[in-house]
Design an enzyme around this catalytic site. Sequence first.
Site, PDB file in Angstrom:
ATOM      1  N   ASP A  13      11.578   0.318  -0.876  1.00 41.26           N
ATOM      2  CA  ASP A  13      11.074   1.660  -1.082  1.00 41.26           C
ATOM      3  C   ASP A  13      12.182   2.618  -0.617  1.00 41.26           C
ATOM      4  O   ASP A  13      13.085   2.200   0.112  1.00 41.26           O
ATOM      5  CB  ASP A  13       9.801   1.823  -0.232  1.00 41.26           C
ATOM      6  CG  ASP A  13       9.301   3.235  -0.234  1.00 41.26           C
ATOM      7  OD1 ASP A  13       9.020   3.751  -1.318  1.00 41.26           O
ATOM      8  OD2 ASP A  13       9.190   3.831   0.858  1.00 41.26           O
ATOM      9  N   LEU A  14      12.123   3.876  -1.035  1.00 43.33           N
ATOM     10  CA  LEU A  14      13.201   4.806  -0.649  1.00 43.33           C
ATOM     11  C   LEU A  14      12.757   5.748   0.485  1.00 43.33           C
ATOM     12  O   LEU A  14      13.235   5.637   1.624  1.00 43.33           O
ATOM     13  CB  LEU A  14      13.640   5.608  -1.877  1.00 43.33           C
ATOM     14  CG  LEU A  14      14.735   6.651  -1.659  1.00 43.33           C
ATOM     15  CD1 LEU A  14      16.034   6.000  -1.182  1.00 43.33           C
ATOM     16  CD2 LEU A  14      14.993   7.428  -2.956  1.00 43.33           C
ATOM     17  N   ASP A  15      11.828   6.653   0.177  1.00 36.75           N
ATOM     18  CA  ASP A  15      11.380   7.635   1.181  1.00 36.75           C
ATOM     19  C   ASP A  15      10.701   6.926   2.345  1.00 36.75           C
ATOM     20  O   ASP A  15       9.682   6.268   2.162  1.00 36.75           O
ATOM     21  CB  ASP A  15      10.359   8.602   0.560  1.00 36.75           C
ATOM     22  CG  ASP A  15      10.984   9.547  -0.455  1.00 36.75           C
ATOM     23  OD1 ASP A  15      12.181   9.810  -0.354  1.00 36.75           O
ATOM     24  OD2 ASP A  15      10.244  10.029  -1.332  1.00 36.75           O
ATOM     25  N   THR A  21      13.090  10.859   4.395  1.00 40.60           N
ATOM     26  CA  THR A  21      12.672  12.013   3.597  1.00 40.60           C
ATOM     27  C   THR A  21      11.163  12.217   3.647  1.00 40.60           C
ATOM     28  O   THR A  21      10.669  13.270   3.245  1.00 40.60           O
ATOM     29  CB  THR A  21      13.130  11.837   2.132  1.00 40.60           C
ATOM     30  OG1 THR A  21      13.051  10.450   1.818  1.00 40.60           O
ATOM     31  CG2 THR A  21      14.539  12.319   1.931  1.00 40.60           C
ATOM     32  N   LYS A  49       1.818   9.430   1.375  1.00 38.91           N
ATOM     33  CA  LYS A  49       3.026   8.608   1.321  1.00 38.91           C
ATOM     34  C   LYS A  49       2.964   7.594   0.176  1.00 38.91           C
ATOM     35  O   LYS A  49       1.968   6.884   0.042  1.00 38.91           O
ATOM     36  CB  LYS A  49       3.239   7.880   2.647  1.00 38.91           C
ATOM     37  CG  LYS A  49       3.727   8.796   3.756  1.00 38.91           C
ATOM     38  CD  LYS A  49       4.087   8.017   5.003  1.00 38.91           C
ATOM     39  CE  LYS A  49       4.624   8.944   6.069  1.00 38.91           C
ATOM     40  NZ  LYS A  49       4.831   8.250   7.349  1.00 38.91           N
ATOM     41  N   SER A 119      10.909   3.205  -6.054  1.00 42.32           N
ATOM     42  CA  SER A 119      10.420   4.443  -5.452  1.00 42.32           C
ATOM     43  C   SER A 119       9.563   5.223  -6.437  1.00 42.32           C
ATOM     44  O   SER A 119       9.805   5.197  -7.641  1.00 42.32           O
ATOM     45  CB  SER A 119      11.626   5.296  -5.043  1.00 42.32           C
ATOM     46  OG  SER A 119      11.226   6.604  -4.711  1.00 42.32           O
ATOM     47  N   ALA A 120       8.595   5.954  -5.902  1.00 34.98           N
ATOM     48  CA  ALA A 120       7.757   6.809  -6.745  1.00 34.98           C
ATOM     49  C   ALA A 120       8.436   8.148  -7.015  1.00 34.98           C
ATOM     50  O   ALA A 120       7.954   8.951  -7.802  1.00 34.98           O
ATOM     51  CB  ALA A 120       6.426   7.045  -6.049  1.00 34.98           C
ATOM     52  N   LYS A 150       2.269   3.970  -7.439  1.00 36.65           N
ATOM     53  CA  LYS A 150       1.739   3.028  -6.440  1.00 36.65           C
ATOM     54  C   LYS A 150       0.345   3.528  -6.042  1.00 36.65           C
ATOM     55  O   LYS A 150       0.144   4.740  -5.985  1.00 36.65           O
ATOM     56  CB  LYS A 150       2.633   3.020  -5.193  1.00 36.65           C
ATOM     57  CG  LYS A 150       4.087   2.621  -5.470  1.00 36.65           C
ATOM     58  CD  LYS A 150       4.961   2.900  -4.232  1.00 36.65           C
ATOM     59  CE  LYS A 150       6.434   2.664  -4.543  1.00 36.65           C
ATOM     60  NZ  LYS A 150       7.327   2.986  -3.428  1.00 36.65           N
ATOM     61  N   GLU A 174       8.372  -1.664   2.685  1.00 34.38           N
ATOM     62  CA  GLU A 174       7.560  -0.472   2.370  1.00 34.38           C
ATOM     63  C   GLU A 174       7.048   0.228   3.624  1.00 34.38           C
ATOM     64  O   GLU A 174       6.709  -0.429   4.603  1.00 34.38           O
ATOM     65  CB  GLU A 174       6.330  -0.900   1.565  1.00 34.38           C
ATOM     66  CG  GLU A 174       6.347  -0.561   0.107  1.00 34.38           C
ATOM     67  CD  GLU A 174       6.325   0.922  -0.234  1.00 34.38           C
ATOM     68  OE1 GLU A 174       6.046   1.749   0.641  1.00 34.38           O
ATOM     69  OE2 GLU A 174       6.593   1.263  -1.392  1.00 34.38           O
ATOM     70  N   ASP A 175       6.957   1.565   3.560  1.00 39.20           N
ATOM     71  CA  ASP A 175       6.411   2.319   4.699  1.00 39.20           C
ATOM     72  C   ASP A 175       5.037   2.915   4.397  1.00 39.20           C
ATOM     73  O   ASP A 175       4.454   3.549   5.273  1.00 39.20           O
ATOM     74  CB  ASP A 175       7.356   3.463   5.096  1.00 39.20           C
ATOM     75  CG  ASP A 175       7.313   4.611   4.100  1.00 39.20           C
ATOM     76  OD1 ASP A 175       7.310   4.330   2.879  1.00 39.20           O
ATOM     77  OD2 ASP A 175       7.263   5.778   4.524  1.00 39.20           O
TER      78      ASP A 175
HETATM   79  P1  B16 Z   1       8.903  13.283  -5.654  1.00 38.22           P
HETATM   80  P2  B16 Z   1       8.775   6.482  -2.170  1.00 38.22           P
HETATM   81  C1  B16 Z   1       7.446   8.731  -2.772  1.00 38.22           C
HETATM   82  O1  B16 Z   1       8.664   8.056  -2.571  1.00 38.22           O
HETATM   83  C2  B16 Z   1       7.023   9.464  -1.500  1.00 38.22           C
HETATM   84  O2  B16 Z   1       6.666   8.523  -0.491  1.00 38.22           O
HETATM   85  C3  B16 Z   1       5.833  10.332  -1.788  1.00 38.22           C
HETATM   86  O3  B16 Z   1       5.487  11.046  -0.614  1.00 38.22           O
HETATM   87  C4  B16 Z   1       6.179  11.299  -2.925  1.00 38.22           C
HETATM   88  O4  B16 Z   1       5.057  12.095  -3.264  1.00 38.22           O
HETATM   89  C5  B16 Z   1       6.626  10.498  -4.149  1.00 38.22           C
HETATM   90  O5  B16 Z   1       7.729   9.679  -3.803  1.00 38.22           O
HETATM   91  C6  B16 Z   1       7.065  11.418  -5.275  1.00 38.22           C
HETATM   92  O6  B16 Z   1       8.229  12.078  -4.868  1.00 38.22           O
HETATM   93  O7  B16 Z   1       8.038  14.489  -5.440  1.00 38.22           O
HETATM   94  O8  B16 Z   1      10.260  13.404  -4.982  1.00 38.22           O
HETATM   95  O9  B16 Z   1       9.004  12.877  -7.097  1.00 38.22           O
HETATM   96  O10 B16 Z   1       8.211   6.375  -0.792  1.00 38.22           O
HETATM   97  O11 B16 Z   1       7.995   5.719  -3.225  1.00 38.22           O
HETATM   98  O12 B16 Z   1      10.262   6.227  -2.224  1.00 38.22           O
HETATM   99 MG    MG Z   2       7.974   5.414   1.175  1.00 40.24          MG
END
Ligand code: B16
Ligand code: MG
Length: 232
Positions: A13-15, A21, A49, A119-120, A150, A174-175
């Site tokens: 996962d990224l964030d 972030t 998240k 990542s989402a 997700k 994953e977090d």
């Molecule tokens: P964006 P991940 C997710 O990233 C975040 O955890 C989530 O908080 C966020 O709403 C989603 O990406 C969309 O992000 O607004 O930058 O498109 O944890 O899956 O890497």
């Molecule tokens: Mg995350």
Amino acid sequence: MLLTQRIEASIFDLDGVIVDTARYHYLAWKRLAGELGFAFSERENEQLKGVSRLESLNLLLQSGGITDVTDEQRQSLASRKNEWYKEYLATLTPADVLPGVTALLEYLRSRDIRTAIASASQNAPLILEKTGVRPLFDAVVDGNSITRAKPDPEVFLQAARLLGAAPAQCIVFEDAEAGVEGALRAGMGVVGIGDAQRLGRARFTLASFRELAPAELLARIGGPGTMRGEAE
Ligand code: B16
Ligand code: MG
């Protein structure tokens, strides 16, 4: 079921896993809530998240008891939050990569374990570029290339496909609860990064990658030379 398949690919996962972030997402959502006239706590933010931007907005509005919002207004509120979020992203540098991450990625690659981002986020390309970690990944799947957020397993299955690995040969880091759920639905092993109670469905949880040396971590998840002998 006794699993004897070796781990051949790792999916991150990224964030909140590669870079913190998740904190910036929270600050931007909190600012939006403030403008709309309600408070938004870190505890409420946990539910956001890993879920998509629009779904996050819906959860935020729900927590503020705001229901009468058109689709157009929702789009505009989500864009506003994203502009604030991008102001934080503009400050990112390689020093923001979380402790232990680069050493682990380099170690996995040295052991021929392929690496991917799942990542989402639609901002993933910008984050990867600003932090300089893109070359450490063989594949990237993010919010620009998936259709279901997700906890749907789509993002993980797409990453496994790109890496040429069967789901059972992949380990996910994953977090977010939604991410742990998605990885399990994809048939993959999961290591939680963060609070063990919240991520209780993961095989085990680390507060940070600093907790375990890369070689120990690989032995624990069943890398080359070891076999995963435990059931999911
Ligand atoms: P964006 P991940 C997710 O990233 C975040 O955890 C989530 O908080 C966020 O709403 C989603 O990406 C969309 O992000 O607004 O930058 O498109 O944890 O899956 O890497
Ligand atoms: Mg995350």
